[in-house]
Motif scaffolding. Sequence first.
Motif, mmCIF file in Angstrom:
data_model
loop_
_atom_site.group_PDB
_atom_site.id
_atom_site.type_symbol
_atom_site.label_atom_id
_atom_site.label_comp_id
_atom_site.label_asym_id
_atom_site.label_seq_id
_atom_site.Cartn_x
_atom_site.Cartn_y
_atom_site.Cartn_z
ATOM 1 N N ASN A 131 1.572 8.778 2.982
ATOM 2 C CA ASN A 131 1.552 9.605 4.011
ATOM 3 C C ASN A 131 2.051 8.937 5.445
ATOM 4 O OD1 ASN A 131 0.682 11.856 2.246
ATOM 5 N ND2 ASN A 131 -1.344 11.497 2.886
ATOM 6 N N ALA A 132 1.857 7.688 5.464
ATOM 7 C CA ALA A 132 2.332 6.969 6.567
ATOM 8 C C ALA A 132 3.916 6.342 6.608
ATOM 9 C CB ALA A 132 1.565 5.713 6.865
ATOM 10 N N GLY A 133 4.535 6.943 5.394
ATOM 11 C CA GLY A 133 5.851 6.710 5.198
ATOM 12 C C GLY A 133 6.000 5.541 4.299
ATOM 13 N N LEU A 134 5.180 5.021 3.790
ATOM 14 C CA LEU A 134 5.182 3.568 3.073
ATOM 15 C C LEU A 134 5.437 3.858 1.567
ATOM 16 C CD1 LEU A 134 2.473 1.793 5.083
ATOM 17 C CD2 LEU A 134 5.077 1.531 5.179
ATOM 18 N N SER A 135 6.121 2.808 0.926
ATOM 19 C CA SER A 135 6.222 2.882 -0.725
ATOM 20 C C SER A 135 5.748 1.634 -1.382
ATOM 21 C CB SER A 135 7.836 3.163 -0.780
ATOM 22 O OG SER A 135 7.948 3.426 -2.290
ATOM 23 N N MET A 136 4.728 2.004 -2.115
ATOM 24 C CA MET A 136 3.978 0.950 -2.725
ATOM 25 C C MET A 136 3.493 1.314 -4.042
ATOM 26 S SD MET A 136 0.656 0.371 -0.543
ATOM 27 C CE MET A 136 1.310 0.565 0.905
ATOM 28 N N TYR A 137 3.123 0.336 -4.847
ATOM 29 C CA TYR A 137 2.617 0.637 -6.384
ATOM 30 C C TYR A 137 1.888 -0.314 -6.687
ATOM 31 C CZ TYR A 137 6.332 -2.323 -8.371
ATOM 32 O OH TYR A 137 7.261 -3.109 -8.462
ATOM 33 N N VAL A 138 0.985 -0.309 -7.663
ATOM 34 C CA VAL A 138 -0.081 -1.037 -8.219
ATOM 35 C C VAL A 138 0.816 -1.520 -9.626
ATOM 36 C CG1 VAL A 138 -1.945 -1.526 -9.469
ATOM 37 C CG2 VAL A 138 -2.208 -0.076 -7.720
ATOM 38 N N THR A 139 1.018 -3.110 -9.517
ATOM 39 C CA THR A 139 1.672 -3.503 -10.647
ATOM 40 C C THR A 139 0.837 -4.281 -11.643
ATOM 41 O OG1 THR A 139 3.485 -5.414 -10.971
ATOM 42 C CG2 THR A 139 2.015 -5.915 -9.460
ATOM 43 N N SER A 140 -0.495 -4.499 -11.194
ATOM 44 C CA SER A 140 -1.296 -5.104 -12.221
ATOM 45 C C SER A 140 -2.906 -4.481 -11.767
ATOM 46 C CB SER A 140 -1.321 -6.353 -12.006
ATOM 47 O OG SER A 140 -2.236 -6.974 -13.012
ATOM 48 N N GLY A 141 -3.664 -4.169 -12.900
ATOM 49 C CA GLY A 141 -4.994 -3.726 -12.472
ATOM 50 C C GLY A 141 -5.909 -4.408 -13.286
ATOM 51 N N TYR A 142 -6.597 -3.783 -14.227
ATOM 52 C CA TYR A 142 -7.598 -4.332 -15.085
ATOM 53 C C TYR A 142 -6.738 -5.177 -16.302
ATOM 54 C CZ TYR A 142 -10.412 -4.841 -19.325
ATOM 55 O OH TYR A 142 -10.919 -5.381 -20.472
ATOM 56 N N ARG A 143 -7.294 -6.248 -16.528
ATOM 57 C CA ARG A 143 -6.506 -7.087 -17.619
ATOM 58 C C ARG A 143 -7.638 -7.704 -18.274
ATOM 59 N NH1 ARG A 143 -3.308 -11.468 -14.056
ATOM 60 N NH2 ARG A 143 -1.708 -10.184 -13.056
ATOM 61 N N SER A 144 -7.438 -7.628 -19.585
ATOM 62 C CA SER A 144 -8.394 -8.303 -20.688
ATOM 63 C C SER A 144 -8.341 -9.646 -20.646
ATOM 64 C CB SER A 144 -8.070 -7.689 -22.260
ATOM 65 O OG SER A 144 -6.961 -8.196 -22.587
#
Length: 269
Positions: A131-144
Motif C-alpha cells: 500500500n506504500a507503493g513498494l514491491s517485495m516478496y518472501v523468497t524463503s520461509g520455513y525450511r526442513s
Amino acid sequence: MNKALFRDRAKKLVLTGALAGVIAGVAITSGISSITLKKAEKKLEISNAKLQEQTKKNEELQAELDREEVTENTAELLASDDDRWCLALVNEKHPLDTSYVPANLTEISGGKQVDSRMADSLNKMLDDAKNAGLSMYVTSGYRSYEKQRDVFNTTMQDWINQGYTPLNAYDETKKSVAIPGTSEHATGLAVDIMSTKYGELDEKQGDTEEQKWLMEHCSEYGFVLRFPQDKSDITGIVYEPWHYRYVGVDAAKEMTENGLTLEEYVSAN
C-alpha cells in the motif's frame, strides 16, 4: 723401612681404599637413584597423558550433553504456550532438534510456509508495504532440516567450484548459510524478503527502497532484521539485509531501539 713409616703408609692405603669404597658406593647408589627417578618420571608422564586424554573425553561428553539439553529446551520452548516462544534462540551454539516441525504452518503468497502464529503479522507487514507503493516478496520461509542441508551443500559446492578446498568452502559457507540443525528457517519464524527490483541476495539488497522501509517499520509488526551490519561476531552470520525474524512486537521494538541482536536480547533477559 722403619715400623713407624710402614704404619703411616698402611694407614694411608686403608683410608684411600675406604674412601674409594665410599665413592664407589655413592656412585652406584646415585646411578640406581637416577634410574629409579627416570622410571618414576616416565610413569608420571604416562599418567599425566592418560589424565589429559580422559579429561578431554569428559569435556567433550559434557559438551555433547549440554548441546543435547539446549536442543531439547529450544524445541520445547518453540512448541510451548510460554509467552517467550517467539524468542527461542537458534544458532550454532543453540541448535534445534532436527526432527522439529512447527505444529501449524500457514502458506503465504508465493507458496512459502511460516509458523501460523506469526502469519497474520507477516501478511499485514507485506500488505502495508504494498500500500506504500513498494514491491517485495518472501523468497524463503520455513525450511526442513533436509532442505537446509541441500541449501548448505549447494552453496558449499559453489565455493569448491571456485577453487576453494572443501574445508575452506565449509568455512565460507557457514558465514552466510546456517549449518543444518542451526537454522532459524527451521523454526518457521524466519523469512527472507526480497525487493522485486533487485534479485540478488547480497549487501546491495539493503539499498533498495523495500529493504529501507522494512528496516524502519518491521518492528511495528514484531520483526527484526536478524543479521545486521557489524554484528557478525555475535550472530556468527554476515550482514543479511533480507533476513527477518519474528520475535513479537514488544521485543522487536526494544531490540530495534537499543540496537540489540536476538543473542544480546536473550542474554540480557
